[in-house]
Write a protein that holds these residues in place. Sequence first.
Motif, mmCIF file in Angstrom:
data_model
loop_
_atom_site.group_PDB
_atom_site.id
_atom_site.type_symbol
_atom_site.label_atom_id
_atom_site.label_comp_id
_atom_site.label_asym_id
_atom_site.label_seq_id
_atom_site.Cartn_x
_atom_site.Cartn_y
_atom_site.Cartn_z
ATOM 1 N N THR A 2 0.834 -1.196 0.000
ATOM 2 C CA THR A 2 0.000 0.000 0.000
ATOM 3 C C THR A 2 0.869 1.247 0.000
ATOM 4 O O THR A 2 1.974 1.258 0.537
ATOM 5 C CB THR A 2 -0.923 0.033 1.234
ATOM 6 N N ARG A 3 0.347 2.298 -0.594
ATOM 7 C CA ARG A 3 1.064 3.567 -0.648
ATOM 8 C C ARG A 3 0.759 4.361 0.614
ATOM 9 O O ARG A 3 -0.353 4.311 1.125
ATOM 10 C CB ARG A 3 0.626 4.356 -1.869
ATOM 11 N N PRO A 4 1.727 5.103 1.096
ATOM 12 C CA PRO A 4 1.469 5.925 2.280
ATOM 13 C C PRO A 4 0.452 7.016 1.953
ATOM 14 O O PRO A 4 0.424 7.550 0.852
ATOM 15 C CB PRO A 4 2.834 6.521 2.619
ATOM 16 N N THR A 5 -0.381 7.350 2.923
ATOM 17 C CA THR A 5 -1.438 8.334 2.704
ATOM 18 C C THR A 5 -0.997 9.744 3.089
ATOM 19 O O THR A 5 -1.733 10.689 2.885
ATOM 20 C CB THR A 5 -2.688 7.972 3.527
ATOM 21 N N THR A 6 0.172 9.882 3.629
ATOM 22 C CA THR A 6 0.633 11.192 4.055
ATOM 23 C C THR A 6 1.239 11.966 2.887
ATOM 24 O O THR A 6 1.769 11.387 1.948
ATOM 25 C CB THR A 6 1.662 11.070 5.190
ATOM 26 N N SER A 7 1.145 13.279 2.947
ATOM 27 C CA SER A 7 1.736 14.108 1.903
ATOM 28 C C SER A 7 3.063 14.693 2.372
ATOM 29 O O SER A 7 3.638 15.540 1.702
ATOM 30 C CB SER A 7 0.778 15.240 1.535
ATOM 31 N N ALA A 8 3.551 14.254 3.517
ATOM 32 C CA ALA A 8 4.829 14.740 4.029
ATOM 33 C C ALA A 8 5.961 14.217 3.143
ATOM 34 O O ALA A 8 5.898 13.102 2.629
ATOM 35 C CB ALA A 8 5.023 14.273 5.456
ATOM 36 N N PRO A 9 7.003 15.027 2.975
ATOM 37 C CA PRO A 9 8.119 14.575 2.135
ATOM 38 C C PRO A 9 8.892 13.439 2.805
ATOM 39 O O PRO A 9 9.016 13.393 4.028
ATOM 40 C CB PRO A 9 8.991 15.823 2.004
ATOM 41 N N SER A 10 9.400 12.537 1.983
ATOM 42 C CA SER A 10 10.182 11.422 2.502
ATOM 43 C C SER A 10 11.568 11.913 2.909
ATOM 44 O O SER A 10 11.990 13.016 2.552
ATOM 45 C CB SER A 10 10.318 10.337 1.434
ATOM 46 N N GLN A 11 12.289 11.072 3.635
ATOM 47 C CA GLN A 11 13.650 11.422 4.033
ATOM 48 C C GLN A 11 14.539 11.643 2.811
ATOM 49 O O GLN A 11 15.389 12.524 2.798
ATOM 50 C CB GLN A 11 14.242 10.311 4.916
ATOM 51 N N ARG A 12 14.311 10.857 1.793
ATOM 52 C CA ARG A 12 15.116 10.996 0.567
ATOM 53 C C ARG A 12 14.834 12.327 -0.111
ATOM 54 O O ARG A 12 15.752 13.000 -0.579
ATOM 55 C CB ARG A 12 14.808 9.836 -0.373
ATOM 56 N N MET A 13 13.562 12.719 -0.169
ATOM 57 C CA MET A 13 13.212 14.010 -0.772
ATOM 58 C C MET A 13 13.856 15.155 0.003
ATOM 59 O O MET A 13 14.364 16.114 -0.592
ATOM 60 C CB MET A 13 11.692 14.190 -0.807
ATOM 61 N N LEU A 14 13.845 15.065 1.326
ATOM 62 C CA LEU A 14 14.456 16.111 2.155
ATOM 63 C C LEU A 14 15.970 16.174 1.954
ATOM 64 O O LEU A 14 16.553 17.256 1.833
ATOM 65 C CB LEU A 14 14.124 15.866 3.627
ATOM 66 N N ARG A 15 16.600 15.002 1.909
ATOM 67 C CA ARG A 15 18.059 14.950 1.747
ATOM 68 C C ARG A 15 18.484 15.508 0.398
ATOM 69 O O ARG A 15 19.395 16.332 0.299
ATOM 70 C CB ARG A 15 18.550 13.504 1.903
ATOM 71 N N VAL A 16 17.807 15.077 -0.668
ATOM 72 C CA VAL A 16 18.150 15.554 -2.004
ATOM 73 C C VAL A 16 17.851 17.053 -2.115
ATOM 74 O O VAL A 16 18.619 17.806 -2.728
ATOM 75 C CB VAL A 16 17.395 14.741 -3.086
ATOM 76 N N GLY A 17 16.770 17.498 -1.505
ATOM 77 C CA GLY A 17 16.447 18.924 -1.517
ATOM 78 C C GLY A 17 17.550 19.760 -0.886
ATOM 79 O O GLY A 17 17.904 20.824 -1.392
ATOM 80 N N GLU A 18 18.100 19.286 0.212
ATOM 81 C CA GLU A 18 19.205 20.000 0.867
ATOM 82 C C GLU A 18 20.457 20.003 -0.006
ATOM 83 O O GLU A 18 21.177 20.991 -0.069
ATOM 84 C CB GLU A 18 19.527 19.373 2.224
ATOM 85 N N GLN A 19 20.710 18.894 -0.691
ATOM 86 C CA GLN A 19 21.870 18.840 -1.578
ATOM 87 C C GLN A 19 21.701 19.811 -2.750
ATOM 88 O O GLN A 19 22.649 20.509 -3.122
ATOM 89 C CB GLN A 19 22.073 17.416 -2.096
ATOM 90 N N VAL A 20 20.509 19.862 -3.309
ATOM 91 C CA VAL A 20 20.241 20.776 -4.423
ATOM 92 C C VAL A 20 20.343 22.221 -3.932
ATOM 93 O O VAL A 20 20.901 23.082 -4.609
ATOM 94 C CB VAL A 20 18.857 20.485 -5.056
ATOM 95 N N ARG A 21 19.828 22.500 -2.731
ATOM 96 C CA ARG A 21 19.895 23.854 -2.174
ATOM 97 C C ARG A 21 21.354 24.298 -2.035
ATOM 98 O O ARG A 21 21.722 25.403 -2.407
ATOM 99 C CB ARG A 21 19.201 23.925 -0.816
ATOM 100 N N GLY A 22 22.176 23.417 -1.510
ATOM 101 C CA GLY A 22 23.594 23.745 -1.358
ATOM 102 C C GLY A 22 24.283 23.990 -2.691
ATOM 103 O O GLY A 22 25.102 24.901 -2.819
ATOM 104 N N ALA A 23 23.944 23.188 -3.696
ATOM 105 C CA ALA A 23 24.562 23.337 -5.010
ATOM 106 C C ALA A 23 24.128 24.645 -5.678
ATOM 107 O O ALA A 23 24.955 25.355 -6.264
ATOM 108 C CB ALA A 23 24.199 22.137 -5.891
ATOM 109 N N ILE A 24 22.841 24.972 -5.594
ATOM 110 C CA ILE A 24 22.361 26.231 -6.183
ATOM 111 C C ILE A 24 23.015 27.409 -5.471
ATOM 112 O O ILE A 24 23.428 28.390 -6.107
ATOM 113 C CB ILE A 24 20.824 26.327 -6.099
ATOM 114 N N THR A 25 23.139 27.319 -4.151
ATOM 115 C CA THR A 25 23.777 28.389 -3.384
ATOM 116 C C THR A 25 25.212 28.595 -3.840
ATOM 117 O O THR A 25 25.660 29.733 -4.020
ATOM 118 C CB THR A 25 23.741 28.055 -1.877
ATOM 119 N N GLN A 26 25.947 27.506 -4.065
ATOM 120 C CA GLN A 26 27.332 27.619 -4.540
ATOM 121 C C GLN A 26 27.394 28.321 -5.887
ATOM 122 O O GLN A 26 28.242 29.184 -6.102
ATOM 123 C CB GLN A 26 27.968 26.238 -4.644
#
Length: 136
Positions: A2-26
Amino acid sequence: MTRPTTSAPSQRMLRVGEQVRGAITQVLQRGEVREPVLERTVIAISEVRMSPDLKVATAYVSPLGVADHDTIIELLNKHAKYIRGRVGPLLRQLKYMPEIRFKDDTSFDNYKKIDDLLKSPEVQRDLGPDSDDTQS
């Protein structure tokens, strides 16, 4: 499965988002985007939200010291493909390089509204005297 019913971001989405944020900032700090308005504007990237498939990155930015945020957001979106190309080597571990979109971060405005509301006389009256004063 079954698929999760929550719309909260997964740990992977959060981690990749932080990596992308750091790269754009650079990329922006190095001044790699040759746009005079962007070069003389300090841009704070507060958050990058990734789509569930990690193919779209929405960067929430706050241009500091600029009254017209819309112009800066338009310029960033105009140069989004170039920024994506410059971010690519910094994110080699990703299978797909996400499409980057820029949006104005209005969370600071919301925080200010809440702070002003909490400091209003009506709310202060309802809260009563400070608990620090009564415990002395």
